[in-house]
Design a protein around this motif. Sequence first.
Motif, short mmCIF file in Angstrom:
data_model
loop_
_atom_site.label_atom_id
_atom_site.label_comp_id
_atom_site.label_asym_id
_atom_site.label_seq_id
_atom_site.Cartn_x
_atom_site.Cartn_y
_atom_site.Cartn_z
N LEU A 256 37.49 48.38 40.61
CA LEU A 256 36.79 47.19 40.12
C LEU A 256 37.22 46.95 38.69
O LEU A 256 36.86 47.69 37.78
CB LEU A 256 35.28 47.41 40.22
CG LEU A 256 34.78 47.85 41.61
CD1 LEU A 256 33.27 48.04 41.59
CD2 LEU A 256 35.19 46.85 42.65
N VAL A 257 38.00 45.91 38.48
CA VAL A 257 38.64 45.63 37.20
C VAL A 257 37.82 44.59 36.46
O VAL A 257 37.67 43.45 36.94
CB VAL A 257 40.09 45.15 37.38
CG1 VAL A 257 40.74 44.87 36.05
CG2 VAL A 257 40.89 46.19 38.16
N GLY A 258 37.29 44.94 35.32
CA GLY A 258 36.58 44.00 34.49
C GLY A 258 37.44 43.53 33.35
O GLY A 258 38.66 43.69 33.35
N ALA A 259 36.79 42.92 32.34
CA ALA A 259 37.52 42.43 31.18
C ALA A 259 37.21 43.27 29.94
O ALA A 259 37.46 42.84 28.83
CB ALA A 259 37.16 40.96 30.91
N ASP A 260 36.66 44.48 30.13
CA ASP A 260 36.31 45.34 29.02
C ASP A 260 37.46 46.27 28.68
O ASP A 260 38.43 46.38 29.44
CB ASP A 260 35.05 46.15 29.36
CG ASP A 260 35.21 46.86 30.68
OD1 ASP A 260 35.70 48.00 30.68
OD2 ASP A 260 34.87 46.25 31.72
N PRO A 261 37.38 46.99 27.55
CA PRO A 261 38.51 47.86 27.16
C PRO A 261 38.80 48.99 28.13
O PRO A 261 39.91 49.54 28.10
CB PRO A 261 38.05 48.41 25.80
CG PRO A 261 37.05 47.44 25.29
CD PRO A 261 36.35 46.90 26.50
N LEU A 284 40.31 44.81 42.38
CA LEU A 284 39.47 43.62 42.55
C LEU A 284 38.89 43.21 41.20
O LEU A 284 38.31 44.03 40.49
CB LEU A 284 38.34 43.91 43.54
CG LEU A 284 37.29 42.79 43.70
CD1 LEU A 284 37.93 41.57 44.35
CD2 LEU A 284 36.11 43.27 44.52
N HIS A 285 39.04 41.92 40.89
CA HIS A 285 38.38 41.35 39.71
C HIS A 285 37.50 40.20 40.16
O HIS A 285 37.96 39.29 40.86
CB HIS A 285 39.41 40.84 38.70
CG HIS A 285 38.79 40.05 37.58
ND1 HIS A 285 37.96 40.61 36.63
CD2 HIS A 285 38.87 38.73 37.27
CE1 HIS A 285 37.56 39.67 35.78
NE2 HIS A 285 38.10 38.52 36.15
N VAL A 286 36.23 40.23 39.77
CA VAL A 286 35.28 39.17 40.11
C VAL A 286 35.00 38.40 38.83
O VAL A 286 34.47 38.94 37.87
CB VAL A 286 33.98 39.75 40.70
CG1 VAL A 286 33.03 38.61 41.05
CG2 VAL A 286 34.28 40.58 41.94
N GLU A 287 35.35 37.11 38.85
CA GLU A 287 35.13 36.25 37.69
C GLU A 287 33.81 35.53 37.85
O GLU A 287 33.55 34.89 38.87
CB GLU A 287 36.28 35.24 37.57
CG GLU A 287 36.17 34.36 36.34
CD GLU A 287 37.37 33.44 36.19
OE1 GLU A 287 37.33 32.55 35.33
OE2 GLU A 287 38.34 33.61 36.96
N ALA A 316 32.39 34.62 41.68
CA ALA A 316 31.04 34.76 42.23
C ALA A 316 30.07 34.96 41.09
O ALA A 316 30.42 35.49 40.02
CB ALA A 316 30.96 35.93 43.21
N ALA A 317 28.82 34.54 41.31
CA ALA A 317 27.77 34.74 40.30
C ALA A 317 27.08 36.09 40.48
O ALA A 317 26.70 36.73 39.50
CB ALA A 317 26.75 33.60 40.39
N ASP A 318 26.90 36.53 41.72
CA ASP A 318 26.25 37.81 42.01
C ASP A 318 27.34 38.87 42.13
O ASP A 318 28.00 39.00 43.16
CB ASP A 318 25.44 37.70 43.31
CG ASP A 318 24.59 38.93 43.55
OD1 ASP A 318 24.76 39.93 42.82
OD2 ASP A 318 23.75 38.89 44.47
N LEU A 319 27.51 39.64 41.07
CA LEU A 319 28.61 40.61 41.01
C LEU A 319 28.48 41.71 42.06
O LEU A 319 29.44 41.94 42.82
CB LEU A 319 28.69 41.19 39.60
CG LEU A 319 29.97 41.94 39.23
CD1 LEU A 319 31.18 41.04 39.36
CD2 LEU A 319 29.86 42.48 37.81
N LEU A 353 25.67 47.57 36.61
CA LEU A 353 26.45 47.41 37.83
C LEU A 353 26.49 48.70 38.64
O LEU A 353 26.37 48.69 39.87
CB LEU A 353 27.88 46.96 37.46
CG LEU A 353 28.87 46.83 38.63
CD1 LEU A 353 28.38 45.80 39.64
CD2 LEU A 353 30.25 46.46 38.11
N ALA A 354 26.64 49.83 37.93
CA ALA A 354 26.69 51.11 38.64
C ALA A 354 25.39 51.37 39.39
O ALA A 354 25.39 51.82 40.55
CB ALA A 354 26.97 52.23 37.65
#
Length: 886
Positions: A256-261, A284-287, A316-319, A353-354
């Motif tokens: 699960l790839v986010g936009a954080d460091p 997977l990246h969910v925008e 998606a809005a619901d991550l 999220l976890a």
Amino acid sequence: MVEQPARPDPDALLAIARREARGRLKVFLGAAPGVGKTMEMLAEAHRRQAGGAAVLVGIVETHGRAETQAAIGGLPVLPRATVAYRGQRLEEFDLDGALAQRPQILLLDELAHTNAPGSRHPKRWQDVEELRDAGIEVWTTLNVQHLESLSDAVARITGVRVAETVPDRVLAEADAVELIDIPPAELIERMRQGKVYRSDQAARALRGFFREGNLAALREMALRRTAERVDADVTGYMRANAIAGPWPAGERVMALVGADPSAETVVREARRVADALKAPLVALHVERPTADPATDPGPALRLAERLGAEVETLAAADLPSAILREARTRNATHLVIGRGRPAWWRRATGRTLAAALLRQGTDFTLHLVPATAGPPRSVLAERGPLPRWAGWATTAALVAAATGIGLAVDGVVPEGALGMVYLVPIVAAAVGFGALQGAVAALLSFLAWNYLFLPPRYTFTIAGPQDVVGVVVFALVALLLAGTTGGLGRSVRAARARMLGLRRLVEFSRRLGAPGDKGDLLMAIAEEASRIAGGPACVLLLLPPLPGENAPEPVLRASAPIMAEPDEASMAAARWSAAHGRAAGRGTDTLPSAGWQFRPMRTARGLAGLVGLRRPEGAGALDGEADRALDALLDQAAVALERADLMEERARDEARAETEALRTALLTSLGHDLRTPLTSIRGAIGTLRSAGPALSEATRADLLATAEEETERLSRWIANILDMVRIESRQITPRRETVDLAEAAETAAARALRSHGRAVTVDPGPRPAAPRLDPALLDQVLANLLDNALKYAGPEGQVALRLARDGAEVVIAVEDDGPGIPREELQRVFDPFFRATRTDRVAAGSGLGLAICRGLVQAMGGRIAAESPARPDGRGTRMVVRFPGA
């Protein structure tokens, strides 16, 4: 809320439909020669034949083995085709024979075989594709080392480079794959017994390719590739039947790839987990709609691609729901996520999220990756072009301004209503700088309102129950406004940034589609890349590699500003990028010391070129939105360049075809129109030379007249050719002067009477205008039109020349009563060397007269058209010439 029933995946259903539309393909896959693929295929074919299936042996390579020849038994065998090559007769599979017989099952050994030169297809797997398209089921054999993607690995392991390969997609599109496997020791024993190769060949093979370690490695490759195929079949079945996963049939890892460091750390950890489990990896990246446009998962996703992961992006809005839905769709069993740095209130309330995945994804194994060092996510998200202190200073100033307004209206407005004034700085701070600044503005506003306006004043004491209720309501409303408007502000900024990027992309697309040559297109790409990067940019196209070299040579074709040019060190990065098809130069992992960064423009046909960027000194990497805009630019630029190349190729092909057609017509005309008069002249001169004194005076005069007539005909033909050359090369410049059309028509008719001995009817009509034309060119046009009309009208035909006015134009019409021209050929009668199908039986001609008329008329600014039939009885042709009036 009623849960909607699961629906089959449309892509999976489409794949099934495409597969059912073709003949089936079954592949008997082995790790090496000699494992028994052909024997198993023949044994299965005998069983199917006993069951009533029509089986045909297309080709089975026995390699001289009696055991294999005996296994064919009573199966019908297709005779082989012979192909002549360098004086030899080679036997190959008869593709046309198989298509003619159309068996139910066709056996075709050695899928990777290379056909003899002169065959329809260079490779046997291409024969299989044509057979499947014809609806024939094919059984074939294949060794795993012949798969294209494994050729390099096999060469490293065995030291032998496999020359014959099969694209991986052929195996992926097979309907069934059956693994034929035996232990390496047993295969070596079969080799020693001579069951695979002859004794001398077997000895060499055992010392080289057929070492036990090599066979064990090839066996692992075959097992792994078969397992991947089975996993793909299971996943496709689940999607087609709307079965919710995961099924524990095989391991699959999803990062699960986010936009954080920590995103790149998550990708690397997921790769390690996948390698340990020998499982495929999906990134997977969910925008989310509220995501800040400055955040960019691009580097992490590109890292995932380099590490061999399949990358997927959703909106998606619901991550948590989107993640679990995609994980079940892809039959993932392990989820790898970063621990992140969520806000304290999310950790306290269990809304991370976890925690959500732990509650809802009880059928998955969850891997948490520790957060990497770096600023908190909230700080990164809220950081903008302004300094960090500017938001806090502006928040304090807004509260101070609201306090000043409150003091100005104090005594006029009740102290309870003054609290409404403070809602303005709360909303403004939240929208402009985020929820945190909005919350601080709410706290400052509450303190200022309580201290300055609520009794007892100048204390933080609340006197009565009414004030307590007002304070509580104010606090709740202020915090609610801070949270909702903060999120709204981020959404508005994100939407504005995306709309701006989309608008620029649309404008750039329109610019790419505007008329212009390839130079204009390259300049537009360079200018747009320069605008996105905020610095100089250039476009490099690739020249074919020189003899002895493998890599293409990038050459600068456009730059913005015009003087921007990469130095030699940067061109080394450009050459590497062109050779490997990946980004290189500054800010990348390859040659980062170069001053420029080069990114490839890829198309389905290969690499279209490179875009070079030089960022300003001290500037970092492109932000997320700019990087995505640049990627979109590269994609659109590549497509535009490919379209320009295709248009150039089409124009060249059309010009080549037109030149070839003109050359053919010219040669045909030369063969006919030169041979006939030359034959007549040569015959007349030969007769005069051999029997001149014996001929009568009348006979000699007739022969001389014939020679003279054919000479004139030949002169006219050559003059027509020269006129066409002048017209095609645009060497005709009209000498304009006022022309009396009636006088010109009478002169042309008189000349036709002298040359043809037949009168032409002239109808001057009302006195036409006197246009400004070239008298010599007009005289040639009229002469050609009248000559053409008299020739095709026949000996008794009538020809009329009429003048008229039509508005501001003058009209010249030449009409005959000949057989006419077919309607479908009217537009072609003005083409050089063209002769209509009806008229070519009436009179011979070169097909140049009308073409010359069109060229001369257009040179004088007029136009010409043909009309047929010209008479009510369906006969006749009318040539209409129009010129602008005086």
